[in-house]
Design an enzyme around this catalytic site. Structure first.
Site, PDB file in Angstrom:
ATOM      1  N   GLY A  68       0.827  -1.195   0.000  1.00 29.86           N
ATOM      2  CA  GLY A  68       0.000   0.000   0.000  1.00 29.86           C
ATOM      3  C   GLY A  68       0.863   1.247   0.000  1.00 29.86           C
ATOM      4  CB  CYS A  69       0.278   4.656  -1.280  1.00 29.54           C
ATOM      5  SG  CYS A  69      -1.412   4.909  -0.718  1.00 29.54           S
ATOM      6  CE1 TYR A  70      -1.710   8.330   3.529  1.00 30.69           C
ATOM      7  CE2 TYR A  70      -3.526   6.805   3.229  1.00 30.69           C
ATOM      8  CZ  TYR A  70      -3.043   8.100   3.266  1.00 30.69           C
ATOM      9  OH  TYR A  70      -3.892   9.151   3.039  1.00 30.69           O
TER      10      TYR A  70
END
Lengths: 257, 257, 257, 257
Positions: A68-70
């Site tokens: 995921g990006c976060y």
């Protein structure tokens, strides 16, 4: 979750950008994603595609689960601190995360429409964002130790995370920076800022870099780490290319800025 | 610092929007503002112009020191928690603050030029912002207890602060909200969000409101409070009008939205 | 088109913000809106709700058709020029119009999503925007005389139109401004800029004003008029309130800034 | 104007991004730039650096004057129309130009500060922008024939110009597009949009392309051409690299997207 099994059966290597195969067990998946996992038999084979931590596994994998990006920005900043033991974990870790609007995907919605977003700033998924378990899993921390909040910046792309912790056994800001230096000295896509400067989103725009900067005030025992990525590159497609390069034996930086 | 003494000598009441008379002693001032205080004799008389906390003093004062924008949003959120004893202060308090560009003033600079700010987001004054001592003073906490970071949002106006703490003696999210309800039930310019919702900057745009929302997860012992104001209204000119109304005996809400 | 007949039958006065009753005949409607008009019997009764031009009719009307946003800014600028005969109509009139995103309505779509709009600028409905016939009707010009293009600015609200024409029988810029002065001297919601200055969108933000500025270079025979409104106020709800005030006998400026 | 003579004396080839050597004579320069030209002896040698029109001259030049950003987009759109005789010049040509804020340079000023620009749109230099004489010179038109207005879009980079004219001897929109096709078929940095579509600023972002689209309505005799560039690339540094490639014998597209 639907397509990956078919592609694997057809003999393809799969790099999956969805959240389907990021977590280790179907129960954790269904808690955070609020749906039943329909291909749990693949979870054991899936390799978490964060090259800085799982490079060898990625090179051998047939199913790579792109992070995921976060969590990409969070784990690159937090895991080295946990591993080196400089965080007073009883005091907890705060990860205050901010993202550009493209993090919400391309599908039109009122929440991502121009007039709702411009000249605004808002928090969402406070403490219960579905990216939390990825951070716990990779950085090796427990849920009560991490306070994570996602927030929407009126920009197209980019993530900046401000991470707060209470240090222990840490002598100086220089020593804090040295932890990252030692960990990432051979990494092509992690850049460290010198003491006195902090990353911003502009600096990683349209690149595959994760930029990290630190601040530590020994007199008061407070520390801050800032981590920035482009959510569409290191947080998504760029990291997928990096994983593809590893999986197919290409130079890891091929095609990436 | 230059003009206020002259105006006071001329018999005027003064509402000062600068930082000159916000802190209690000249030494603290010179540490954070990095210059000598040239009117220290007035510090004892100055009343801190946060009406929700100092209403009576403001009504009597001849020198009112209008609060900083960040401390207004921070103290309205933090002080009730400190006063009620629900914060585990040993674990520290994080105040992750974000502001629109007008917070930097109107004077042109590269840092506030459109091309530098648009599609960017950056942290500045990490841990050492000059608004920190105002928060310590009003909320009654010590410097090591507070980690404060200021960040620049690419918007014109508005502040949102995300505040993290470890609760103690707190039974539920409802109880957390009740602390604010009890404290602000008669306040015209503080609004509380119901559980499940959080303030955003749009909601306070061009108003004198401070909006506050809370989240508490008893199972893991993590709590978050979000506080939002318009930095140009409740964070500056609007609060000055509110103070003027009090000082001159007008209805407190006169001329304010 | 569906509701207005029912409301009128029930005895209500109707101020319609849709395009249903703006044009004079059903044929023109179906050409530009590409659908059949289902209440053509009401077209003769509908009064075009531009108070600066139709004040008396509005006061008597039972069906008021609130103007489109683009035509409001266009007609207030163009009609006085046509009426006074200073335009060389053979050379044509160009109206280059720009609007904030709220002009497209609130319904989510890819075209109005933040990531598509930010840092972009685009033309749409070049020459064939459905607001064109309103401009022709009110300003009294023929379709070949007007070139109208709509364009999307990455802002929330506001319209600016830049209007070009070749003057005839016009002695000076001062004389051009005087045409507007004479026409609007008693109008509460039209403001004229002095020579040397031009309106911008900021100046009309959240107001019911239409701001107009002019430039004329007699040496080369070129003239430009700039017209600005807030599309959500003078271009929509504010003008509807202005019409309601007229229709119900309230002071025309009641409730409006 | 100061440095170029020194560099030329030292034997260097010079590509000048300022406006100093773009116009053919010192008188025109001093009229539009409102200062005396201090190196008029170099004007005859300077080659105007628009490769699509002056490729051979650029290859031989020792002083290349890189075009202004607005004229680059304007001339690539207008000159082919003038050359082919399809414009009714008596009716005039309107060039309504819009630019991102970086067109104003990097020096901080109130006009380019974030808070002044965001959520605004404004016209400036109406009819008298100093880029006008470059358009006249290259497209071969007279000042009374061209109405040019510059406007500020709240974006970082990019120019879009909407050009209006009355056609003569033009049979169809297809014929209009064909004029450009014939002119630019071998040009690497000019792209034509098909009928029914128009360029936007996003499409040329960070590229050296000039995108052009057309609309012509034979029934009413109105025509519009839209031209878009990135003002920092084709409008400045990218075009300078293109010129350098030509001047030094490199492939013209080297280093350019």
């Amino acid at each position: 979750m639907e397509l990956a099994p078919q592609m694997l059966d057809a003999g393809a290597k799969v790099i999956d950008l969805s959240g389907a195969f990021r977590l280790r067990d179907a129960g954790t998946y269904s808690r955070w994603y609020q749906e039943k996992h329909t291909a749990p038999q693949l979870l054991a084979d899936a390799v978490y595609g964060l090259p800085e931590f799982c490079r060898d596994g990625i090179a051998q994998a047939r199913l790579i689960s792109n992070p995921g990006c976060y969590p990409t920005a969070a784990n690159l900043a937090i895991q080295p601190l946990i591993a080196s033991g400089v965080i007073d974990r009883a005091a907890g870790i705060v990860c205050d995360a901010k993202s550009g609007v493209s993090g919400a995907g391309r599908k039109p919605s009122l929440k991502t429409s121009f007039c709702e977003v411009t000249e605004n700033f808002s928090a969402y998924s406070v403490l219960d964002h579905r990216h939390v378990p990825e951070i716990l899993m990779v950085s090796g921390i427990e849920e009560p130790e991490l306070s994570f909040t996602a927030q929407l910046i009126p920009i197209h792309r980019g993530i900046l995370e401000t991470i707060y912790f209470r240090p222990q056994n840490l002598s100086s800001a220089e020593a804090l920076l040295e932890i990252y230096r030692a960990r990432y000295e051979n990494e092509p896509f992690v850049r460290l800022y010198p003491l006195g400067a902090m990353p911003d989103i502009r600096g990683v725009d349209r690149t595959n870099f994760c930029d990290i900067g630190v601040k530590f005030d020994p007199a008061t025992g407070r520390a801050v780490v800032v981590s920035a990525i482009d959510n569409l590159v290191k947080g998504a497609a760029g990291q997928a290319v990096q994983n593809m390069n590893l999986a197919l034996g290409f130079p890891e930086t091929e095609g990436l800025l």
